[in-house]
Design a protein around this motif. Structure first.
Motif, PDB file in Angstrom:
ATOM      1  N   GLY A 234     -10.450  -3.957 -15.583  1.00 28.12           N
ATOM      2  CA  GLY A 234     -10.682  -2.689 -16.494  1.00 28.12           C
ATOM      3  C   GLY A 234     -10.588  -1.606 -15.686  1.00 28.12           C
ATOM      4  O   GLY A 234     -10.710  -0.705 -16.011  1.00 28.12           O
ATOM      5  N   ILE A 235     -11.932  -2.136 -15.110  1.00 30.90           N
ATOM      6  CA  ILE A 235     -12.438  -0.845 -14.313  1.00 30.90           C
ATOM      7  C   ILE A 235     -11.590  -0.843 -13.061  1.00 30.90           C
ATOM      8  O   ILE A 235     -11.246   0.595 -12.648  1.00 30.90           O
ATOM      9  CB  ILE A 235     -14.411  -1.362 -13.802  1.00 30.90           C
ATOM     10  CG1 ILE A 235     -15.266  -1.524 -14.953  1.00 30.90           C
ATOM     11  CG2 ILE A 235     -14.708  -0.019 -12.668  1.00 30.90           C
ATOM     12  CD1 ILE A 235     -15.950  -1.939 -14.416  1.00 30.90           C
ATOM     13  N   ALA A 236     -11.603  -1.889 -11.921  1.00 30.62           N
ATOM     14  CA  ALA A 236     -10.462  -0.567 -11.695  1.00 30.62           C
ATOM     15  C   ALA A 236      -9.117  -0.185 -11.789  1.00 30.62           C
ATOM     16  O   ALA A 236      -8.036   0.393 -11.099  1.00 30.62           O
ATOM     17  CB  ALA A 236      -9.806  -2.561 -11.057  1.00 30.62           C
ATOM     18  N   VAL A 237      -8.224  -1.515 -12.630  1.00 29.33           N
ATOM     19  CA  VAL A 237      -7.394  -0.069 -13.270  1.00 29.33           C
ATOM     20  C   VAL A 237      -7.328   0.756 -13.855  1.00 29.33           C
ATOM     21  O   VAL A 237      -6.814   1.556 -13.478  1.00 29.33           O
ATOM     22  CB  VAL A 237      -7.018  -1.033 -14.742  1.00 29.33           C
ATOM     23  CG1 VAL A 237      -5.047  -0.027 -15.530  1.00 29.33           C
ATOM     24  CG2 VAL A 237      -6.318  -2.646 -14.542  1.00 29.33           C
TER      25      VAL A 237
ATOM     26  N   ILE B 127      -4.125   7.587  -9.120  1.00 30.22           N
ATOM     27  CA  ILE B 127      -2.496   7.657  -9.023  1.00 30.22           C
ATOM     28  C   ILE B 127      -1.517   9.590  -9.130  1.00 30.22           C
ATOM     29  O   ILE B 127      -1.147   9.644  -8.140  1.00 30.22           O
ATOM     30  CB  ILE B 127      -1.612   6.985 -10.139  1.00 30.22           C
ATOM     31  CG1 ILE B 127      -1.882   5.343  -9.751  1.00 30.22           C
ATOM     32  CG2 ILE B 127       0.050   7.581 -10.256  1.00 30.22           C
ATOM     33  CD1 ILE B 127      -0.892   4.873 -11.111  1.00 30.22           C
ATOM     34  N   PRO B 128      -2.958  10.021  -9.946  1.00 29.99           N
ATOM     35  CA  PRO B 128      -1.999  10.818  -9.761  1.00 29.99           C
ATOM     36  C   PRO B 128      -2.304  12.400  -8.230  1.00 29.99           C
ATOM     37  O   PRO B 128      -1.149  13.166  -8.027  1.00 29.99           O
ATOM     38  CB  PRO B 128      -3.266  12.227 -10.589  1.00 29.99           C
ATOM     39  CG  PRO B 128      -3.326  11.463 -11.995  1.00 29.99           C
ATOM     40  CD  PRO B 128      -3.695   9.633 -10.869  1.00 29.99           C
TER      41      PRO B 128
ATOM     42  N   LEU C 144       1.430   3.584   0.480  1.00 31.14           N
ATOM     43  CA  LEU C 144       0.605   2.472   0.033  1.00 31.14           C
ATOM     44  C   LEU C 144       1.547   0.986   0.603  1.00 31.14           C
ATOM     45  O   LEU C 144       0.828  -0.267   0.653  1.00 31.14           O
ATOM     46  CB  LEU C 144       0.916   2.428  -1.445  1.00 31.14           C
ATOM     47  CG  LEU C 144       0.595   1.450  -2.313  1.00 31.14           C
ATOM     48  CD1 LEU C 144      -0.585   1.188  -2.254  1.00 31.14           C
ATOM     49  CD2 LEU C 144       0.877   1.952  -3.480  1.00 31.14           C
ATOM     50  N   ALA C 145       3.038   1.054   0.705  1.00 32.97           N
ATOM     51  CA  ALA C 145       3.655   0.542   0.900  1.00 32.97           C
ATOM     52  C   ALA C 145       2.932  -0.566   2.078  1.00 32.97           C
ATOM     53  O   ALA C 145       3.323  -1.996   2.420  1.00 32.97           O
ATOM     54  CB  ALA C 145       5.138   0.593   0.794  1.00 32.97           C
ATOM     55  N   VAL C 146       2.848   0.328   3.216  1.00 35.01           N
ATOM     56  CA  VAL C 146       2.800  -0.221   4.505  1.00 35.01           C
ATOM     57  C   VAL C 146       1.123  -1.242   3.963  1.00 35.01           C
ATOM     58  O   VAL C 146       1.258  -2.016   4.837  1.00 35.01           O
ATOM     59  CB  VAL C 146       2.557   0.801   5.531  1.00 35.01           C
ATOM     60  CG1 VAL C 146       1.973   0.811   6.603  1.00 35.01           C
ATOM     61  CG2 VAL C 146       3.622   1.491   5.592  1.00 35.01           C
ATOM     62  N   LEU C 147       0.732  -0.478   3.869  1.00 34.03           N
ATOM     63  CA  LEU C 147      -1.094  -0.958   3.810  1.00 34.03           C
ATOM     64  C   LEU C 147      -0.628  -2.600   3.163  1.00 34.03           C
ATOM     65  O   LEU C 147      -1.129  -3.289   3.018  1.00 34.03           O
ATOM     66  CB  LEU C 147      -1.736  -0.278   2.856  1.00 34.03           C
ATOM     67  CG  LEU C 147      -2.254   0.745   3.349  1.00 34.03           C
ATOM     68  CD1 LEU C 147      -2.968   1.907   2.371  1.00 34.03           C
ATOM     69  CD2 LEU C 147      -3.514   0.745   4.112  1.00 34.03           C
ATOM     70  N   ILE C 148       0.365  -2.868   1.636  1.00 33.08           N
ATOM     71  CA  ILE C 148       0.282  -4.000   1.036  1.00 33.08           C
ATOM     72  C   ILE C 148       1.130  -4.334   2.084  1.00 33.08           C
ATOM     73  O   ILE C 148       1.366  -6.240   2.213  1.00 33.08           O
ATOM     74  CB  ILE C 148       1.431  -3.467  -0.009  1.00 33.08           C
ATOM     75  CG1 ILE C 148       0.627  -2.595  -0.771  1.00 33.08           C
ATOM     76  CG2 ILE C 148       1.750  -4.750  -0.875  1.00 33.08           C
ATOM     77  CD1 ILE C 148       0.889  -1.917  -2.354  1.00 33.08           C
ATOM     78  N   ALA C 149       2.537  -4.250   2.942  1.00 27.84           N
ATOM     79  CA  ALA C 149       3.064  -5.383   3.417  1.00 27.84           C
ATOM     80  C   ALA C 149       1.902  -5.518   4.691  1.00 27.84           C
ATOM     81  O   ALA C 149       1.970  -6.569   5.152  1.00 27.84           O
ATOM     82  CB  ALA C 149       4.148  -4.432   4.185  1.00 27.84           C
ATOM     83  N   GLY C 150       1.075  -4.703   5.369  1.00 27.99           N
ATOM     84  CA  GLY C 150       0.098  -5.183   6.370  1.00 27.99           C
ATOM     85  C   GLY C 150      -0.247  -6.191   5.059  1.00 27.99           C
ATOM     86  O   GLY C 150      -1.178  -7.032   6.478  1.00 27.99           O
TER      87      GLY C 150
ATOM     88  N   ILE D 250      -5.087   4.416   0.002  1.00 24.03           N
ATOM     89  CA  ILE D 250      -5.960   2.976   1.037  1.00 24.03           C
ATOM     90  C   ILE D 250      -6.763   2.579  -0.046  1.00 24.03           C
ATOM     91  O   ILE D 250      -7.267   1.997  -0.215  1.00 24.03           O
ATOM     92  CB  ILE D 250      -6.980   3.951   1.741  1.00 24.03           C
ATOM     93  CG1 ILE D 250      -6.282   4.258   3.151  1.00 24.03           C
ATOM     94  CG2 ILE D 250      -7.800   2.878   2.356  1.00 24.03           C
ATOM     95  CD1 ILE D 250      -6.644   4.887   4.007  1.00 24.03           C
ATOM     96  N   VAL D 251      -7.281   3.519  -0.894  1.00 26.24           N
ATOM     97  CA  VAL D 251      -8.319   2.817  -1.855  1.00 26.24           C
ATOM     98  C   VAL D 251      -7.187   2.236  -3.260  1.00 26.24           C
ATOM     99  O   VAL D 251      -8.005   1.788  -3.588  1.00 26.24           O
ATOM    100  CB  VAL D 251      -8.738   4.598  -2.991  1.00 26.24           C
ATOM    101  CG1 VAL D 251      -9.239   4.024  -3.796  1.00 26.24           C
ATOM    102  CG2 VAL D 251      -9.842   5.110  -2.474  1.00 26.24           C
ATOM    103  N   ILE D 252      -6.091   2.878  -3.825  1.00 29.29           N
ATOM    104  CA  ILE D 252      -5.222   1.814  -4.352  1.00 29.29           C
ATOM    105  C   ILE D 252      -5.073   0.558  -4.417  1.00 29.29           C
ATOM    106  O   ILE D 252      -5.348  -0.196  -4.789  1.00 29.29           O
ATOM    107  CB  ILE D 252      -4.338   2.552  -4.539  1.00 29.29           C
ATOM    108  CG1 ILE D 252      -4.537   3.910  -5.445  1.00 29.29           C
ATOM    109  CG2 ILE D 252      -3.307   1.929  -5.715  1.00 29.29           C
ATOM    110  CD1 ILE D 252      -3.120   4.779  -6.398  1.00 29.29           C
ATOM    111  N   SER D 253      -4.402   0.155  -2.071  1.00 22.50           N
ATOM    112  CA  SER D 253      -4.497  -0.853  -2.087  1.00 22.50           C
ATOM    113  C   SER D 253      -5.771  -2.099  -1.980  1.00 22.50           C
ATOM    114  O   SER D 253      -5.298  -3.030  -2.541  1.00 22.50           O
ATOM    115  CB  SER D 253      -3.959  -0.238  -0.957  1.00 22.50           C
ATOM    116  OG  SER D 253      -4.685   0.030  -0.403  1.00 22.50           O
TER     117      SER D 253
END
Length: 717
Positions: free
Chosen positions: A138-141, A148-149, A187-193, A354-357
């Motif tokens: 819950g805290i993470a979400v 996100i904004p 974000l996409a690069v971080l997730i793929a990496g 970076i934080v969201i990933s």
């Protein structure tokens, strides 16, 4: 208790150094936007977030026993203090805010110091895994929704779910397209990496790319927000002017913040420790939190907290000790001293990505799925903790988490495992009647096992279970209390009432198998008469003997089942025979067939390492397979038959001689049959029946395989 300094650096290994230093550099870089943003949320200028990422993080490392956890300016305390400023009518970044915010940090640190002396760390013992997982998720979400904004070119959100969604909707109406594309790409690069090259420092590369775009392509000209410029230099030491402050408000808000810091930090630390296989000293962690907050107040900053987002980054990049925190503190000191100009070139959407990933790893979807599969009740507890934090915030989440943990304990205690028991013909032990066709009740006797301590909330369950199963021919009730370790006064009175009720029905009542301390409790609770009247016996056997029964005890077996029992009773007479097909089904339940197939596939894999076909003869398999000793003869017989159905999976050189392989396996089956008949010559017909049932079952499961196997057997004739 002796305080340990830098406990995670003891017995330090040189192979940790590279990862710790690199992870510390990444943490320092990631802390710049996070801490500056949350400092502003708390009502302070952005630069104070950097000050709170220097001395507090080093003092936390001095005391912390967590190998991974990172401390710093974080969401929950900042939001609480910022909301308090609004309530009190104090403007952000005003002189009043500059006094009030660090005063709350000091009060929180002193409260945490008091919690340390009061051993308040025990709160963690009352938080279950589902509650902890739901709380952290819950805290993470919540933090993700806050961030996100910033991907869209706006500012971070504050508050709970409804406020965050409202702020997000308003930001969408004024979205900056370049910011959004830049943030999503990052974000996409971080997730793929993370998936393709998990060891590569993708966060550092993305951050460098962001600086490159600012310097050479001036993306800020397109409305992409950059971090604020920070003047170089260290903060001076600060002491609030208490004469200007409402001390009651400061102390009260400090208590609220301290509770949140302690609960959130301890829960998250234990979550990471459990996941990565190390232990914590929860009490010293409270001391570390106290030191960090007092240090934060000393530099005029807001309350500081354990950071889930930065800790998840540390986990991702392999940090092993609090040397990561020391490195991050040193890097932050260097930045403040001579490199603050670099800060103004960092694009906020890139840093937000970076934080969201990192936070995406913290949301425990896997735990929710696991709970949904194995325990709907615990899944609902997980979701309740998750939703409470999301809608009501961390403070209520802490309270709800503790309450939910107590609710879970009460639910389990009020609906404990309990079974009526019986015996297998030819054996002396007692077994649960549920799901065991070989077990029969003792004639005219109810034997009932209750697997929980007896107290006011579950004594009626025991009474109803017994009363609902009494028949006209019931002569005795035996309570197997082997799992009962305590009895309260309500339960004691309930046992006495049950005994009296059964006595009026001319039914004997016995309590057996419990430890001696239960008898002491009976006497103290005023029901010692049950002992004096002979209702308390040491074992079930002694209770049955007191009824005048002698071994073998008469079992309540219908006449129609007697012949089947006579044929089966000679099985499971020794540890080897105990491991029969019935035992295998007992162990794996509905997954028994699947487990047998899994064992067969394991055998096939090991056969690929057997070079000589003759090793598949009667002793070969037994020598080659490590687990073979755990198989009883009937289990082995079925497993060998199933193995024959997998001839096509054998190595090529064995498939070419498949008829010979089947012949060798059948030789082993004959050895098993001869051994069983030699030891139990009177079960020849039973063994034949068992094998016929197996053939019918395999024919239904794999008709093509059975047809092929029959063809091979015909070749061998």
């Amino acid at each position: 208790m002796k305080i340990r300094f830098f406990p995670t650096l003891r017995n330090y290994r040189k192979e940790y150094l590279a990862k710790d230093i690199f992870s510390g550099v990444v943490i320092a870089a990631a802390s710049i936007p996070i801490s500056m943003g949350y400092a502003q949320i708390s009502g302070l200028p952005a630069a104070y977030g950097l000050y709170g990422s220097l001395l507090p993080i080093i003092l936390f490392a001095l005391f912390s026993t967590s190998r991974q956890f990172i401390f710093g300016v974080d969401a929950a305390p900042a939001a609480i203090v910022g909301a308090a400023l609004t309530t009190m009518g104090i403007s952000a970044e005003s002189s009043g805010a500059m006094q009030y915010v660090p005063a709350v940090a000091l009060a929180a640190g002193l409260w945490l110091l008091l919690f340390y002396f009061l051993h308040a760390d025990r709160i963690v013992d009352f938080i279950s895994t589902p509650v902890m997982g739901g709380f952290i998720s819950g805290i993470a979400v919540t933090i993700i929704l806050m961030q996100i904004p910033k991907l869209l070119g706006g500012s971070a959100g504050t508050g709970e779910l409804l406020e965050l969604l409202r702020h997000l909707a308003e930001t969408v109406l004024h979205i900056n397209g370049v910011s959004f594309i830049l943030g999503i790409l990052a974000l996409a690069v971080l997730i793929a990496g993370k998936r393709l090259v998990p060891k590569f420092p993708m966060a550092a590369a993305v951050m460098a790319a962001g600086v490159f775009l600012t310097v050479f392509f001036h993306i800020d000209d397109y409305g992409v927000p950059l971090l604020d410029h920070v003047e170089p230099g260290f903060p001076g030491f600060f002491l609030p002017d208490f004469l200007q402050l409402n001390l009651t408000a400061v102390i009260g808000r400090g208590l609220m913040v301290a509770v949140v810091i302690m609960a959130e930090t301890l829960l998250a630390e234990n979550n990471f420790a459990s996941r990565n296989g190390y232990s914590l000293d929860d009490r010293q962690e409270i001391l570390a939190c106290a030191a960090g907050n007092i240090a934060s107040a000393a530099v005029g900053c807001c309350p500081v907290n354990g950071s889930i987002s930065r800790t998840s980054m540390n986990e991702q990049y392999g940090g092993q000790t609090q040397a990561v925190s020391l490195t991050a503190g040193i890097v932050m000191a260097v930045i403040l001293m001579c490199a603050t100009g670099f800060i103004g070139y960092l694009p906020i959407p890139v840093l937000t990505a970076i934080v969201i990933s990192a936070l995406m790893n913290v949301v425990e979807v896997h735990l929710a799925v696991r709970l949904f599969k194995v325990s709907r009740q615990e899944f609902l507890i997980f979701m309740a903790a998750f939703v409470t934090v999301l809608f009501l915030g961390t403070i209520y989440g802490v309270v709800a988490g503790i309450l939910l943990s107590f609710v879970a304990v009460i639910i389990k205690a009020t609906n404990p495992p309990r079974h009526f028991r019986g015996m297998i013909p030819g054996k002396q032990e007692f077994y649960d009647l549920d799901g065991n066709r070989a077990v029969w009740p003792v004639k005219n006797v109810l034997i009932y096992r209750f697997s929980e301590n007896l107290f006011f909330a579950n004594i009626k369950i025991l009474q109803k279970d017994i009363e609902n199963h009494i028949k006209e021919d019931t002569k005795a009730v035996i309570l197997d209390a082997g799992a009962v370790n305590s009895v309260d006064i309500t339960a004691a009175d309930g046992l006495a009432a049950l005994a009296d009720k059964l006595k009026k029905q001319k039914i004997r009542f016995y309590i057996t198998e419990h430890s001696q301390n239960i008898n002491d409790q009976f006497r103290k609770l005023g029901i010692g008469r049950l002992i004096r009247e002979g209702m308390v016996r040491r074992t079930i056997i002694s209770a049955l003997s007191d009824l005048g029964m002698k071994e073998p005890f008469p079992l309540d077996i219908p006449e129609s089942e007697m012949e089947k029992v006579r044929r089966n009773r000679y099985f499971a007479l020794s540890p080897e025979e105990e491991n029969s097909l019935e035992e295998f089904a007992w162990a794996f339940g509905s997954d028994a067939v699947w487990e047998i197939e899994k064992q067969v596939k394991s055998i096939v894999e090991q056969i690929h390492g057997i070079p000589d076909l003759e090793q598949l003869s009667q002793a070969g398999l037994e020598e080659k397979l490590q687990y073979w000793h755990s198989l009883g003869p009937l289990d082995e017989d079925e497993l060998l038959r199933r193995l024959e159905l997998h001839i096509d999976d054998f190595p090529d050189e064995l498939k070419e001689n498949s008829a010979l392989a089947v012949r060798l396996i059948e030789r082993r089956r004959r050895v098993l049959r001869d051994r069983i008949l030699r030891e139990h010559p009177n079960i020849r017909e039973h063994l034949k029946e068992k094998r016929n049932i197996l053939e019918q079952r395999l024919q239904k499961q794999n008709p093509d395989g059975m047809q092929k196997l029959h063809n091979l057997e015909n070749q061998n004739r």
